[in-house]
Write a protein that holds these residues in place. Structure first.
Motif, PDB file in Angstrom:
ATOM      1  N   ASN A  58     -80.499  21.782  38.956  1.00 35.06           N
ATOM      2  CA  ASN A  58     -80.305  23.118  38.392  1.00 35.06           C
ATOM      3  C   ASN A  58     -80.428  23.059  36.881  1.00 35.06           C
ATOM      4  OD1 ASN A  58     -79.787  24.463  40.843  1.00 35.06           O
ATOM      5  ND2 ASN A  58     -77.711  23.673  40.864  1.00 35.06           N
ATOM      6  N   CYS A  84     -82.384  30.540  39.198  1.00 32.19           N
ATOM      7  CA  CYS A  84     -81.752  30.415  40.510  1.00 32.19           C
ATOM      8  C   CYS A  84     -81.089  29.066  40.727  1.00 32.19           C
ATOM      9  CB  CYS A  84     -82.776  30.658  41.607  1.00 32.19           C
ATOM     10  SG  CYS A  84     -83.454  32.308  41.527  1.00 32.19           S
ATOM     11  N   ARG A  85     -79.850  29.131  41.142  1.00 31.76           N
ATOM     12  CA  ARG A  85     -79.079  27.931  41.473  1.00 31.76           C
ATOM     13  C   ARG A  85     -79.567  27.411  42.827  1.00 31.76           C
ATOM     14  NH1 ARG A  85     -73.963  30.041  42.137  1.00 31.76           N
ATOM     15  NH2 ARG A  85     -74.372  30.156  44.341  1.00 31.76           N
ATOM     16  N   ASP A  86     -79.727  26.098  42.925  1.00 29.20           N
ATOM     17  CA  ASP A  86     -80.113  25.466  44.180  1.00 29.20           C
ATOM     18  C   ASP A  86     -78.942  24.619  44.649  1.00 29.20           C
ATOM     19  OD1 ASP A  86     -81.367  24.334  46.345  1.00 29.20           O
ATOM     20  OD2 ASP A  86     -82.671  23.032  45.169  1.00 29.20           O
ATOM     21  N   ASP A  87     -78.274  25.080  45.700  1.00 29.51           N
ATOM     22  CA  ASP A  87     -77.108  24.364  46.211  1.00 29.51           C
ATOM     23  C   ASP A  87     -77.477  23.302  47.238  1.00 29.51           C
ATOM     24  OD1 ASP A  87     -75.425  25.883  44.628  1.00 29.51           O
ATOM     25  OD2 ASP A  87     -75.138  27.411  46.165  1.00 29.51           O
ATOM     26  N   SER A  91     -77.215  32.407  42.580  1.00 34.67           N
ATOM     27  CA  SER A  91     -78.271  32.376  43.589  1.00 34.67           C
ATOM     28  C   SER A  91     -79.151  33.615  43.408  1.00 34.67           C
ATOM     29  CB  SER A  91     -77.662  32.359  44.985  1.00 34.67           C
ATOM     30  OG  SER A  91     -77.038  33.609  45.255  1.00 34.67           O
ATOM     31  N   ARG A  92     -80.278  33.637  44.090  1.00 30.86           N
ATOM     32  CA  ARG A  92     -81.167  34.802  44.007  1.00 30.86           C
ATOM     33  C   ARG A  92     -80.442  36.078  44.442  1.00 30.86           C
ATOM     34  NH1 ARG A  92     -86.366  33.463  43.065  1.00 30.86           N
ATOM     35  NH2 ARG A  92     -86.965  31.332  43.534  1.00 30.86           N
ATOM     36  N   GLU A 143     -77.252  36.699  44.396  1.00 31.20           N
ATOM     37  CA  GLU A 143     -76.241  37.072  43.391  1.00 31.20           C
ATOM     38  C   GLU A 143     -76.891  37.735  42.188  1.00 31.20           C
ATOM     39  OE1 GLU A 143     -72.928  33.610  44.393  1.00 31.20           O
ATOM     40  OE2 GLU A 143     -74.550  33.173  42.988  1.00 31.20           O
TER      41      GLU A 143
END
Length: 159
Positions: free
Chosen positions: A54, A45-48, A61-62, A64
């Motif tokens: 990351n 999971c990407r953390d923006d 993202s979750r 996505e």
């Protein structure tokens, strides 16, 4: 007259049943994505927000990942119905189910932690156990079946 059931017919029906199951699951991914968001491992999971760095696999993202998984399942459902693509699709479904098995192990690990409940542990353990027969089912569709299996009809069973 004896009832004859060909291996090809059996495999086609099996592929159609698995296809229907995958299509129903794919629909669930879009109808109720919240059911699946928690099953995506943190490493993917990407953390923006900038709170965490990351990793190399954190490209989506979750939400996505849930959408991509649903699209893959819908595509696999179609691929299983086409005899020319069934073998490759079945191998991909088995691999995808193996990845989901790994995701379920991660969810079960988290449910076993301090924040997990016994209900969550039971639910995730059951879902984890369901992936093993799904993998075997998909894997069984990889082999083309050409033989004819003859089964006795009702008249022969009464003799």
């Amino acid at each position: 007259m004896p009832f004859s059931w060909s291996g090809r017919t059996t495999q086609t029906l099996s592929a159609a049943a698995l296809s229907a199951l995958l299509l129903a699951s794919a629909g669930k991914h879009f109808d109720e994505p919240g059911l699946f968001v928690g099953t995506v491992p943190d490493v993917l999971c990407r953390d923006d927000s900038g709170d965490h760095s990351n990793g190399p696999f954190a490209v989506l993202s979750r939400e996505e990942w849930v959408a991509v998984s649903g699209l893959l399942q819908a595509g696999a459902a179609v691929g299983l119905l086409i005899p020319a693509t069934r073998r490759a699709t079945a191998a991909c479904v088995a691999a995808l189910s193996g990845l989901r098995l790994a995701c379920r192990l991660d969810v079960l690990r988290r449910a076993d932690g301090p924040g997990g409940t016994s209900r969550q542990r039971s639910e995730h353990a059951l879902r984890l156990a369901l992936h093993v027969p799904l993998i075997a089912w998909a894997w069984s569709l990889r082999t083309p079946v050409l033989s004819v299996v003859s089964r006795p009809g009702p008249a022969e069973l009464l003799r």
